[in-house]
Design a protein around this motif. Structure first.
Motif, PDB file in Angstrom:
ATOM      1  N   ARG A   1     -24.360  29.577   4.102  1.00  0.00           N
ATOM      2  CA  ARG A   1     -23.897  28.648   5.141  1.00  0.00           C
ATOM      3  C   ARG A   1     -22.992  27.574   4.544  1.00  0.00           C
ATOM      4  NH1 ARG A   1     -27.851  24.672   8.675  1.00  0.00           N
ATOM      5  NH2 ARG A   1     -26.437  24.295  10.406  1.00  0.00           N
ATOM      6  N   ALA A   2     -23.380  27.028   3.391  1.00  0.00           N
ATOM      7  CA  ALA A   2     -22.577  25.989   2.742  1.00  0.00           C
ATOM      8  C   ALA A   2     -21.206  26.526   2.347  1.00  0.00           C
ATOM      9  CB  ALA A   2     -23.310  25.440   1.519  1.00  0.00           C
ATOM     10  N   ILE A   3     -21.149  27.779   1.915  1.00  0.00           N
ATOM     11  CA  ILE A   3     -19.863  28.382   1.539  1.00  0.00           C
ATOM     12  C   ILE A   3     -18.979  28.556   2.770  1.00  0.00           C
ATOM     13  CG2 ILE A   3     -18.767  30.456   0.636  1.00  0.00           C
ATOM     14  CD1 ILE A   3     -21.287  30.843  -1.136  1.00  0.00           C
ATOM     15  N   VAL A   4     -19.546  29.096   3.850  1.00  0.00           N
ATOM     16  CA  VAL A   4     -18.764  29.302   5.072  1.00  0.00           C
ATOM     17  C   VAL A   4     -18.253  27.964   5.596  1.00  0.00           C
ATOM     18  CG1 VAL A   4     -18.829  30.095   7.468  1.00  0.00           C
ATOM     19  CG2 VAL A   4     -19.970  31.429   5.682  1.00  0.00           C
ATOM     20  N   ASP A   5     -19.118  26.951   5.584  1.00  0.00           N
ATOM     21  CA  ASP A   5     -18.692  25.632   6.061  1.00  0.00           C
ATOM     22  C   ASP A   5     -17.596  25.039   5.176  1.00  0.00           C
ATOM     23  OD1 ASP A   5     -20.419  25.785   8.182  1.00  0.00           O
ATOM     24  OD2 ASP A   5     -21.862  24.326   7.419  1.00  0.00           O
ATOM     25  N   ALA A   6     -17.677  25.290   3.865  1.00  0.00           N
ATOM     26  CA  ALA A   6     -16.637  24.797   2.965  1.00  0.00           C
ATOM     27  C   ALA A   6     -15.296  25.466   3.264  1.00  0.00           C
ATOM     28  CB  ALA A   6     -17.036  25.044   1.511  1.00  0.00           C
ATOM     29  N   ALA A   7     -15.347  26.732   3.654  1.00  0.00           N
ATOM     30  CA  ALA A   7     -14.120  27.487   3.886  1.00  0.00           C
ATOM     31  C   ALA A   7     -13.566  27.314   5.290  1.00  0.00           C
ATOM     32  CB  ALA A   7     -14.373  28.976   3.624  1.00  0.00           C
ATOM     33  N   ARG A   8     -14.455  27.235   6.274  1.00  0.00           N
ATOM     34  CA  ARG A   8     -14.024  27.295   7.677  1.00  0.00           C
ATOM     35  C   ARG A   8     -14.238  25.994   8.450  1.00  0.00           C
ATOM     36  NH1 ARG A   8     -15.009  33.031   8.102  1.00  0.00           N
ATOM     37  NH2 ARG A   8     -13.762  33.897   6.391  1.00  0.00           N
ATOM     38  N   GLY A   9     -14.866  25.016   7.822  1.00  0.00           N
ATOM     39  CA  GLY A   9     -15.108  23.753   8.500  1.00  0.00           C
ATOM     40  C   GLY A   9     -16.589  23.507   8.730  1.00  0.00           C
TER      41      GLY A   9
ATOM     42  N   LEU B   1     -16.956  38.381   3.762  1.00  0.00           N
ATOM     43  CA  LEU B   1     -16.473  37.697   4.965  1.00  0.00           C
ATOM     44  C   LEU B   1     -15.037  37.197   4.810  1.00  0.00           C
ATOM     45  CD1 LEU B   1     -19.621  35.583   5.957  1.00  0.00           C
ATOM     46  CD2 LEU B   1     -18.851  37.748   6.963  1.00  0.00           C
ATOM     47  N   GLY B   2     -14.437  37.468   3.653  1.00  0.00           N
ATOM     48  CA  GLY B   2     -13.052  37.087   3.431  1.00  0.00           C
ATOM     49  C   GLY B   2     -12.852  35.702   2.860  1.00  0.00           C
ATOM     50  N   ILE B   3     -13.885  35.143   2.252  1.00  0.00           N
ATOM     51  CA  ILE B   3     -13.806  33.785   1.696  1.00  0.00           C
ATOM     52  C   ILE B   3     -13.430  33.848   0.220  1.00  0.00           C
ATOM     53  CG2 ILE B   3     -15.142  31.700   1.197  1.00  0.00           C
ATOM     54  CD1 ILE B   3     -16.738  32.286   3.751  1.00  0.00           C
ATOM     55  N   GLY B   4     -12.541  32.950  -0.208  1.00  0.00           N
ATOM     56  CA  GLY B   4     -12.005  32.981  -1.554  1.00  0.00           C
ATOM     57  C   GLY B   4     -12.868  32.279  -2.584  1.00  0.00           C
ATOM     58  N   PRO B   5     -12.528  32.437  -3.868  1.00  0.00           N
ATOM     59  CA  PRO B   5     -13.361  31.934  -4.961  1.00  0.00           C
ATOM     60  C   PRO B   5     -13.554  30.421  -4.978  1.00  0.00           C
ATOM     61  CG  PRO B   5     -11.278  32.818  -5.786  1.00  0.00           C
ATOM     62  CD  PRO B   5     -11.396  33.240  -4.378  1.00  0.00           C
ATOM     63  N   ASP B   6     -12.510  29.641  -4.679  1.00  0.00           N
ATOM     64  CA  ASP B   6     -12.645  28.189  -4.749  1.00  0.00           C
ATOM     65  C   ASP B   6     -13.650  27.673  -3.704  1.00  0.00           C
ATOM     66  OD1 ASP B   6     -10.823  28.141  -6.807  1.00  0.00           O
ATOM     67  OD2 ASP B   6      -9.118  27.618  -5.537  1.00  0.00           O
ATOM     68  N   ASP B   7     -13.592  28.233  -2.505  1.00  0.00           N
ATOM     69  CA  ASP B   7     -14.548  27.814  -1.478  1.00  0.00           C
ATOM     70  C   ASP B   7     -15.958  28.285  -1.812  1.00  0.00           C
ATOM     71  OD1 ASP B   7     -12.823  26.414   0.256  1.00  0.00           O
ATOM     72  OD2 ASP B   7     -12.056  28.296   1.077  1.00  0.00           O
ATOM     73  N   ILE B   8     -16.086  29.431  -2.440  1.00  0.00           N
ATOM     74  CA  ILE B   8     -17.413  29.905  -2.861  1.00  0.00           C
ATOM     75  C   ILE B   8     -18.027  28.939  -3.862  1.00  0.00           C
ATOM     76  CG2 ILE B   8     -18.600  31.707  -4.186  1.00  0.00           C
ATOM     77  CD1 ILE B   8     -16.732  33.751  -2.840  1.00  0.00           C
ATOM     78  N   VAL B   9     -17.249  28.545  -4.857  1.00  0.00           N
ATOM     79  CA  VAL B   9     -17.743  27.618  -5.879  1.00  0.00           C
ATOM     80  C   VAL B   9     -18.094  26.268  -5.261  1.00  0.00           C
ATOM     81  CG1 VAL B   9     -17.118  26.330  -7.954  1.00  0.00           C
ATOM     82  CG2 VAL B   9     -16.538  28.759  -7.768  1.00  0.00           C
ATOM     83  N   ALA B  10     -17.220  25.755  -4.383  1.00  0.00           N
ATOM     84  CA  ALA B  10     -17.468  24.449  -3.762  1.00  0.00           C
ATOM     85  C   ALA B  10     -18.705  24.500  -2.877  1.00  0.00           C
ATOM     86  CB  ALA B  10     -16.252  24.031  -2.942  1.00  0.00           C
ATOM     87  N   GLY B  11     -18.864  25.566  -2.118  1.00  0.00           N
ATOM     88  CA  GLY B  11     -20.033  25.687  -1.249  1.00  0.00           C
ATOM     89  C   GLY B  11     -21.332  25.758  -2.026  1.00  0.00           C
ATOM     90  N   LEU B  12     -21.353  26.521  -3.101  1.00  0.00           N
ATOM     91  CA  LEU B  12     -22.575  26.630  -3.909  1.00  0.00           C
ATOM     92  C   LEU B  12     -22.947  25.280  -4.519  1.00  0.00           C
ATOM     93  CD1 LEU B  12     -21.984  30.075  -5.677  1.00  0.00           C
ATOM     94  CD2 LEU B  12     -23.649  29.547  -3.882  1.00  0.00           C
ATOM     95  N   ALA B  13     -21.965  24.534  -4.985  1.00  0.00           N
ATOM     96  CA  ALA B  13     -22.246  23.226  -5.587  1.00  0.00           C
ATOM     97  C   ALA B  13     -22.793  22.243  -4.564  1.00  0.00           C
ATOM     98  CB  ALA B  13     -20.979  22.668  -6.224  1.00  0.00           C
ATOM     99  N   ALA B  14     -22.410  22.419  -3.283  1.00  0.00           N
ATOM    100  CA  ALA B  14     -22.816  21.474  -2.241  1.00  0.00           C
ATOM    101  C   ALA B  14     -24.079  21.899  -1.500  1.00  0.00           C
ATOM    102  CB  ALA B  14     -21.672  21.315  -1.236  1.00  0.00           C
TER     103      ALA B  14
END
Length: 515
Positions: free
Chosen positions: A132-140, A325-338
């Motif tokens: 969820r944190a990754i999706v929110d980082a990528a999509r809002g 789901l088509g989410i890129g590496p930077d958003d994955i890393v940011a979401g996991l950290a958050a």
């Protein structure tokens, strides 16, 4: 609003071979489904289910606007007398029928909404929140729906959950709300009970993650044996496009064989370059764990605010699902950290860093061993005090397993109450006490708030970690008297750290503050 008709629903059940009868000549519009007479909306198909179902529930549903009802064939004559003239469907398999008609009544929202389902003995909730944190980082922010143990968010409803996976009418209603709210994706925990009893039957999952399997939920009111539990978990692969499997799971060969039922199967694992997503370079600290993530030809450094290899494993599952789901590496890393999970591996630290309280929902052998071993390694030299109990009425193996594991990784154990249900919590604690090694330092404090206070008292005077286990964010105890309100373990951790800070401030003359 999506609508269908009773005739169309009857055809669906007939095609499945489970239609017993339909009210002759009756056809009405159906725009939803419900199995709780208190939440019926006008146009709903009401489902008459459960051994304790009473005809007056049907009368209440009709009064609230239900346009028709679905029942077991064995009760069709009885309920027809209780609700004369109300259109009805009768079925030979109520649970499967309930899932099929709910999907139809809500317009099959799974066809228009990316859905990730997660199952496993431990880690479902944490992995779901990571994704969820990754999706929110990528999509809002708030763009990802959630159905799980802690909460349900579908773009309209935002509420505490009653079950890990709700009954089919409620599940499909949430999926429809997520679709109508135009959420970018929805992640759901899928319990073994949901799979066994067809709560998720027919839900098309874009991704199904299988985290692990361990001995749990074996009792007369859950699963008869391990085979029943394992087979129930594996059913998730029959309804997904892509299977995601942990190569480090026990019985992985059987899991992979079942995963081949999906259109494709991908894997993840720690130190496994052969996997589609893998991790190496793990480094633990009191702040969490860092590692290098390898996925689809790229690699990134990741920092998690959680301890342990098992957290890395959960992160790999979330990262691979996000990638699908088509989410890129930077958003994955940011979401996991958050990522943060209510009541799961929540840290509360004192100002002087001498005291750390950790709240976690760990309540079975696999979760206990993973968490306590990680804490023992990350907090080398610190005193570890574990506070926990065991539930009443089910999973009796926990009364042996949990004390045994706690004694391996803790310096002191405080046994207390944890949802004793119909049993005497003292009897449960005494049974756990007998599983501790002879002479192991411990005490029994039945009142959970008092048990936490005692643990924090024992923590004074040296660097310590207090583990409050199994209740997490929950604010009730399940007892003979029903669900009795109580302070959550999160609240108890805050109080313990605040008391420590206040005592330290009194000694040093500096202002106290919560961690």
């Amino acid at each position: 609003m999506e609508t269908t008709t009773l005739t169309a629903l009857a055809r669906t059940l007939d095609d499945a071979g489970i239609l017993a009868s339909v009210t002759p000549g009756a056809d009405v519009a159906v725009s939803g489904a419900s199995c709780d007479s208190r939440s019926v909306r006008p146009g709903d198909l009401f489902v008459c289910k459960g051994a304790a179902f009473r005809p007056e529930f049907l009368a209440g549903a009709v009064a609230s606007g239900a346009s028709a009802y679905l029942c077991d064939a064995a009760r069709s004559d009885e309920l027809a007398q209780a609700a004369p003239g109300v259109p009805a469907l009768a079925t030979t398999e109520l649970r499967r029928a309930m899932a099929l008609v709910s999907a139809e009544a809500f317009g099959h929202p799974d066809r228009d909404l990316p859905i990730v389902g997660i199952t496993g003995t431990k880690g479902k909730t944490t992995t779901a929140y990571m994704l969820r944190a990754i999706v929110d980082a990528a999509r809002g922010e708030r763009s990802c729906g959630m159905i799980g143990t802690v909460e349900t968010y579908d773009g309209t409803a935002d509420e505490p959950s009653r079950n890990t996976t709700p009954e089919a009418p409620d599940l499909w209603r949430h999926l429809a709300s997520a679709r109508d709210s135009r959420l970018s994706a929805l992640v759901m925990e899928v319990s073994s009970q949901a799979l066994k009893y067809d709560r998720t039957y027919g839900v098309g999952l874009d991704v199904a993650c299988f985290l692990n399997i361990g001995l749990d939920h074996i009792s007369p009111v859950e699963h008869a044996d391990f085979e029943d539990y394992f087979a129930s978990k594996l059913k998730i692969f029959s309804q997904c496009e892509t299977a995601v499997v942990n190569l480090d799971s026990d019985h992985v060969d059987r899991v992979l064989a079942e995963a081949s039922r999906a259109r494709r199967a991908l894997t993840f694992g720690i130190g496994r370059p052969e996997a589609d997503a893998w991790a190496d370079g793990l480094a633990a600290s009191e702040e969490g764990v860092s590692f290098t993530l390898h996925l689809d030809g790229w690699e990134r450094a990741v920092s998690l605010p959680f301890p342990g290899d098992f957290s890395v494993s959960n992160a790999l599952a979330a990262a691979l699902a996000a990638h699908l789901l088509g989410i890129g590496p930077d958003d994955i890393v940011a979401g996991l950290a958050a990522a943060r999970v209510p009541g799961r591996m929540e840290f509360y630290r004192s100002r002087d860093r001498q005291l750390t309280a950790i709240v976690d929902y760990a309540h079975n052998r696999l979760a206990f061993e993973s968490l306590l071993s990680a804490v023992s390694g990350a907090f080398s030299g610190a005193q570890v005090i574990s506070v926990f109990g065991a539930v009443g009425g089910k999973a009796p193996e926990r009364r042996r397993d949990l004390p045994e594991i706690a004694a391996r990784f803790s310096d002191y154990v405080v046994l207390t109450s944890d949802d004793p249900w119909t049993e005497d919590p003292l009897d449960i604690c005494r049974e756990m006490e007998r599983a501790l090694p002879a002479g192991f330092p411990h005490e029994v404090v039945i009142d959970r708030e008092a048990a936490a206070r005692r643990a924090f008292e024992l923590a004074e005077g040296r660097r310590s970690v207090v583990l409050l286990l199994a209740k997490g964010h929950e604010t009730y105890q399940h007892t003979r008297e029903g669900f009795v309100p109580c302070a959550s373990d999160c609240e108890l951790a805050r109080r313990g750290v605040e008391a420590h800070d206040a005592r330290s401030a009194a000694v040093t003359g500096t202002p106290g503050a919560t961690a």
